[in-house]
Write an enzyme that holds these catalytic residues in place. Sequence first.
Site, PDB file in Angstrom:
ATOM      1  N   CYS A  27      -0.728   3.947  -6.165  1.00  0.00           N
ATOM      2  CA  CYS A  27      -2.088   4.054  -5.782  1.00  0.00           C
ATOM      3  C   CYS A  27      -2.465   3.905  -4.069  1.00  0.00           C
ATOM      4  O   CYS A  27      -1.423   4.176  -3.600  1.00  0.00           O
ATOM      5  CB  CYS A  27      -3.096   3.005  -6.548  1.00  0.00           C
ATOM      6  N   ALA A  28      -3.392   3.001  -3.603  1.00  0.00           N
ATOM      7  CA  ALA A  28      -3.456   3.085  -2.291  1.00  0.00           C
ATOM      8  C   ALA A  28      -2.521   2.034  -1.825  1.00  0.00           C
ATOM      9  O   ALA A  28      -2.431   2.085  -0.461  1.00  0.00           O
ATOM     10  CB  ALA A  28      -5.100   2.837  -2.058  1.00  0.00           C
TER      11      ALA A  28
END
Length: 449
Positions: A27-28
């Site tokens: 993810c981020a």
Amino acid sequence: MSDHQKITDRIMAAVGGAKNVKTLNHCATRLRFTLADKTQFDIQRLEQMPEVLSAVNSGDESQVVIGANVTKYYAEITKNYHIREAGDGTKPSADHEKNILKRVLNAIVSIMAPIITVLIAGGMFKVVIAILALFGLDPKGVPYLTLSFMADAAFYFLPFMLAVSAAKKFNTNTYLAMMMAGVLLHPNFTAMVAAGKPIALFGAPIRLASYGGSVIPIILIVWFMSYVERFAEKIAPTIIKTMLKPLLVALITAPVALIVIGPIGSLLGDGLYTAVTFINQHTPWLVPTVVGAFTPLLVMVGMHVSLLPLATLSITRFGSETIMGPGMLASNIAQAGAAAAIAFREKQARGRQIALSASVTALSGITEPALYGVTLKYKRALTCVMVSGGLAGLFAGLTGLVRYSFGSPGIFTLPVFIGNNPANFRNALFTVAIAFGLTFNIYAKTKVV
């Protein structure tokens, strides 16, 4: 050998090697591993690496928190290691968690995390359009309308992206999953829904539901399809399996999707829509306050992403959301305020530099460096963050602050709070000031023990 390769080699060794990795996503800020043997996930060894902020087991995932450079390490791992891609449909995905609620939340997090980048892209695209409109771009003109459908594509075609992500989670064929998303969004079906006349397939009624931007229906459909595919794998004779297996999957799943599962998912979405409407009307302060206070704890276990379906539903139905944006803006800025206060009080140059850097990163909406590298290491700092985040979230809720599109809440994404109501952006600025100012002042005046 590059520095990134050396680091990724150490990370892979600490998770049990490539043979122990079933799937890998990111993810981020996190590398999200699904491991064959989670006992080989060496948290202590990982957290001794300067490049790793933290390591945590969350449900069936083993997560390595990297920060903003996560994509570089992900690319290095996928380039140098042969990790089997999920989605061949021959084996069920393993999830040994017995608690059904935890299994559902773990599945939501695993499915939603990889598409956050697309939601941010679409959301920030909308921000650019809103800014251009403020500077005179005609909302009825072709340039505005063209840019708008470009940005809307990220949300309308969300079922396609979720189909890919869900197929990997449920270990089924990615392309057949995308076909099911196509069934939901096919222009002919959309035209039938728009016409409003009852439709049926061999006497079985099909609910007139619009699935553009929906979340729950496609996830349920792909989950069902994973079992259909394994059934087809077992019964299809080897000599004609190449043709018969995909035919059976499509022939069984597509009608069931439109007649049964899609409508169930749509009704669940309607129920959540009703719940969100009730909360917004009767206790609009509640969710931003709770999210503002407890986001650090959700981030620590990697479950903050579980709120994303509700936020997505809210934006597609209302055009704005209060589930994540207001509360997380308060929490993220509170993290920045605490890290800045620690930098202000820190006597050692190295510690001051780390805290100041983490504060700047948190202001931009990425809080893991501040959370793991600073506030968790200083007594009472996390408490100050949660108290200030909750109070700033309370202000956001009482003033009716809403977020109009996606973007990691921080000072650089404040334009996501620009909308038809000019007071909304002003309230976002006040929320930032309250969160940062409260945390900085509370912690700066706290006695060090």
